[in-house]
Design an enzyme around this catalytic site. Structure first.
Site, PDB file in Angstrom:
ATOM      1  N   ASP A 176       1.619   3.293  -6.209  1.00 21.66           N
ATOM      2  CA  ASP A 176       1.182   2.014  -5.640  1.00 21.66           C
ATOM      3  C   ASP A 176       1.626   1.861  -4.182  1.00 21.66           C
ATOM      4  O   ASP A 176       2.604   2.465  -3.756  1.00 21.66           O
ATOM      5  CB  ASP A 176       1.757   0.844  -6.460  1.00 21.66           C
ATOM      6  CG  ASP A 176       3.272   0.864  -6.493  1.00 21.66           C
ATOM      7  OD1 ASP A 176       3.837   1.958  -6.698  1.00 21.66           O
ATOM      8  OD2 ASP A 176       3.898  -0.191  -6.306  1.00 21.66           O
ATOM      9  N   GLU A 177       0.888   1.026  -3.489  1.00 27.18           N
ATOM     10  CA  GLU A 177       1.270   0.532  -2.151  1.00 27.18           C
ATOM     11  C   GLU A 177       1.800   1.633  -1.223  1.00 27.18           C
ATOM     12  O   GLU A 177       2.787   1.406  -0.518  1.00 27.18           O
ATOM     13  CB  GLU A 177       2.343  -0.562  -2.289  1.00 27.18           C
ATOM     14  CG  GLU A 177       1.869  -1.766  -3.074  1.00 27.18           C
ATOM     15  CD  GLU A 177       2.972  -2.792  -3.327  1.00 27.18           C
ATOM     16  OE1 GLU A 177       2.689  -3.983  -3.237  1.00 27.18           O
ATOM     17  OE2 GLU A 177       4.126  -2.387  -3.638  1.00 27.18           O
ATOM     18  N   SER A 178       1.128   2.780  -1.219  1.00 34.16           N
ATOM     19  CA  SER A 178       1.571   3.854  -0.313  1.00 34.16           C
ATOM     20  C   SER A 178       0.892   3.651   1.040  1.00 34.16           C
ATOM     21  O   SER A 178       0.078   4.475   1.471  1.00 34.16           O
ATOM     22  CB  SER A 178       1.216   5.214  -0.919  1.00 34.16           C
ATOM     23  OG  SER A 178       1.965   5.411  -2.092  1.00 34.16           O
TER      24      SER A 178
END
Ligand code: TNX
Length: 524
Positions: free
Chosen positions: A337-339
């Protein structure tokens, strides 16, 4: 004279037995099983109008010598002994036991019950709990606990009429996976806290505990081949506290404790983002080759592993290799997530390679919904949390989904604007909002056949101790457990809230620090 003694003690014995019977089982009992407040709501309940009374002489009888059966029976005895003060011996029997006992059996299989279903038959004489598998008996035991007066949950002896209304319950879950996630990275929680969390969630038939073991603020699991991850990367947490980590022995102890309660541990190592704790511990994992500083803030999306370096994949193989060996369940969670600082052209091949590593270790990869941007490997599971588009991409690839919609299932959100801890970015989530949704109709294009199950998530940026964990978890978790267990056509908030209100006494007996929502008619 000598002749009279035995006679005296026999008649005294009869009087005592009579007293025990009248004192412990003499008063009027609740006798309509269909009116009991069971959460999650069972598939079918029928009542006979009479009742069973658990007395001092009751045994827990099991059919056969299996260790699993003994363990489940022992678990039941441990739940009932403190409040009743009864010995409740576990005994093996070949046939149906006599009056007054609880009987657990895995014989006469019933295919419709599946692996997790159970049947309880309560007559005046006997409680019979039958299932195909020990997991089904365990679930039946959770129902049984809720049929006794709430005082059954107290940790000290309580004089009470331990009555259960008579009838039959037949029950099995709508979804196979019913999970809860605990973020032990933003704030670290002790083994004891994790065990209590397992006890509390399994009481509502939650069968998976996803442990978010690493993030920017901390690395929480000892990895022997990369020791600095825990020794250095575990040193802090949000707010600058001392952090901590689980040794492999402690982690194995958690896995065993969960296994004994039919809860599958799903370990997550979040990557390629959310990796500052690893990047601070080993310079070679950074694109720059330089270690970062430890971090105790709450920003997200600023860190990335060096996705083009071979050492990164060696690191992942080592970490997941050790974790796979310690984990009895089928899943390894790869995060994803959220990279935000990983280029998309680097992110996609990275996630594909990491899935291959997990599969080679004999495990099934799970990742947050962003992983569906790449090619999902067979058996990979996407966890829907924010992007319906990503979730649909996963479905289009034939992958199954875990449903964790942030606006419903994120129990790190505040209940209302007055809630002291918690976030608001996904909205306020009052108890009705967490309950009132159907995983199979929530998003267009996602149907029941695409869904493995549901998972509620407790991120811990604002959560620092067990009381706070309990406050955000209760009473939303029982409702989310029902979303996963009970078919949506049988669910209705107005009916549910009354059952939930009746659980307030149980929460108190279990010493749970719950949020007394004004939407719920709490029973005194
Ligand atoms: C989003 S949900 C995150 C977490 C945060 C959480 C706080 C998800 C996959 N990522 O990193 O802790 O919001 O609510």
């Amino acid at each position: 004279m000598t002749n009279r003694k035995p006679l005296n003690s026999i008649s005294a014995g009869i009087v005592v037995l009579f007293l025990i019977f009248t004192v412990s089982c003499g008063t009027e009992a609740p006798s309509d099983l269909t009116k009991e407040s069971i959460i999650p709501k069972p598939l079918s309940v029928t009542a006979t109008g009479d009742y069973f009374c658990l007395g001092k002489k009751a045994d827990i009888c099991i059919q056969g010598e299996s260790d699993e059966l003994k363990q489940v029976a022992g678990y039941l005895a441990d739940r009932l002994r403190p409040a009743t003060g009864f010995p409740l011996e576990v005994k093996t029997t070949e046939e149906t036991p006599g009056k007054g006992n609880i009987f657990l059996t895995l014989s006469s299989p019933d295919a419709t019950l599946g692996d997790e279903g159970y049947k309880i038959i309560i007559s005046k004489k006997l409680i019979t709990l039958a299932a195909n598998k020990p997991a089904g008996l365990f679930n039946g035991i959770q129902t049984l606990r809720q049929l006794f007066p709430a005082e059954i949950e107290m940790s000290t002896k309580h004089e009470y009429d331990w009555h259960i209304a008579g009838g039959t319950i037949t029950d099995y879950p709508a979804y196979k996976y019913r999970g809860a996630m605990l973020d032990v990275a933003r704030h670290f929680f002790s083994v004891e806290d994790v065990k209590r969390f397992i006890d509390l969630i399994s009481a509502y038939k939650i069968n998976a505990l996803h442990l978010h073991l690493s993030d920017d603020q901390g690395w929480r699991i000892e990895i022997k081949s990369w020791p600095n991850l825990a020794l250095y990367g575990g040193k802090t947490e949000v707010g600058g506290g001392v952090g901590g980590y689980y040794t492999q022995e402690q982690y194995a102890d958690i896995v065993k404790y969960a296994d004994d309660r039919f809860v599958t541990i799903v370990p997550e190592i979040d990557m390629p983002g959310h990796t500052n704790a690893a990047l601070a511990s080993y310079p070679e994992l950074n694109i720059s080759g330089k270690a970062t500083e430890l971090y105790s803030g709450t920003e997200v999306g600023f860190s990335t592993l060096a996705t083009k370096k071979d050492i990164t994949y060696k690191f992942i193989e080592d970490v997941f290799g050790e974790l796979a060996a310690l984990t009895t369940g089928p899943y390894l969670h790869i995060g994803g997530d959220e990279s935000h600082v990983t280029k998309k052209e680097d992110y996609i091949p990275f996630v594909e390679k990491v899935q291959d590593i997990v599969i080679k270790l004999g495990k099934q990869p799970i990742g947050w919904d962003e992983i569906s941007l790449g090619v999902l490997r067979p058996g990979a599971i996407a966890q829907y949390w924010s992007s319906a588009e990503n979730a649909n991409k996963a479905v289009a690839q034939g992958a199954k989904l875990l449903m964790s919609p942030s606006s419903r299932a994120y129990i790190d959100m505040k209940y209302d604007s007055a809630t002291v801890i918690g976030y608001t970015w996904a909205g306020l989530i009052e108890v009705d909002k967490a309950y009132n949704w159907d995983p199979a109709t929530l998003e267009p294009g996602i149907g029941r056949e695409n869904i493995l199950g549901i998972e509620t998530t407790l991120w811990s940026e604002t959560v620092t101790n067990m009381e706070e964990i309990e406050y955000l978890t209760f009473p939303r978790l029982p409702g989310l457990a029902e979303v996963g267990w009970t078919h949506s056509s049988f669910r209705n908030w107005d009916e549910y809230k009354v059952r939930l209100g009746n659980h307030g006494k149980r929460f108190k007996a279990m010493d749970i620090n719950y949020y007394p929502s004004k939407l719920v008619p709490w029973a005194e």
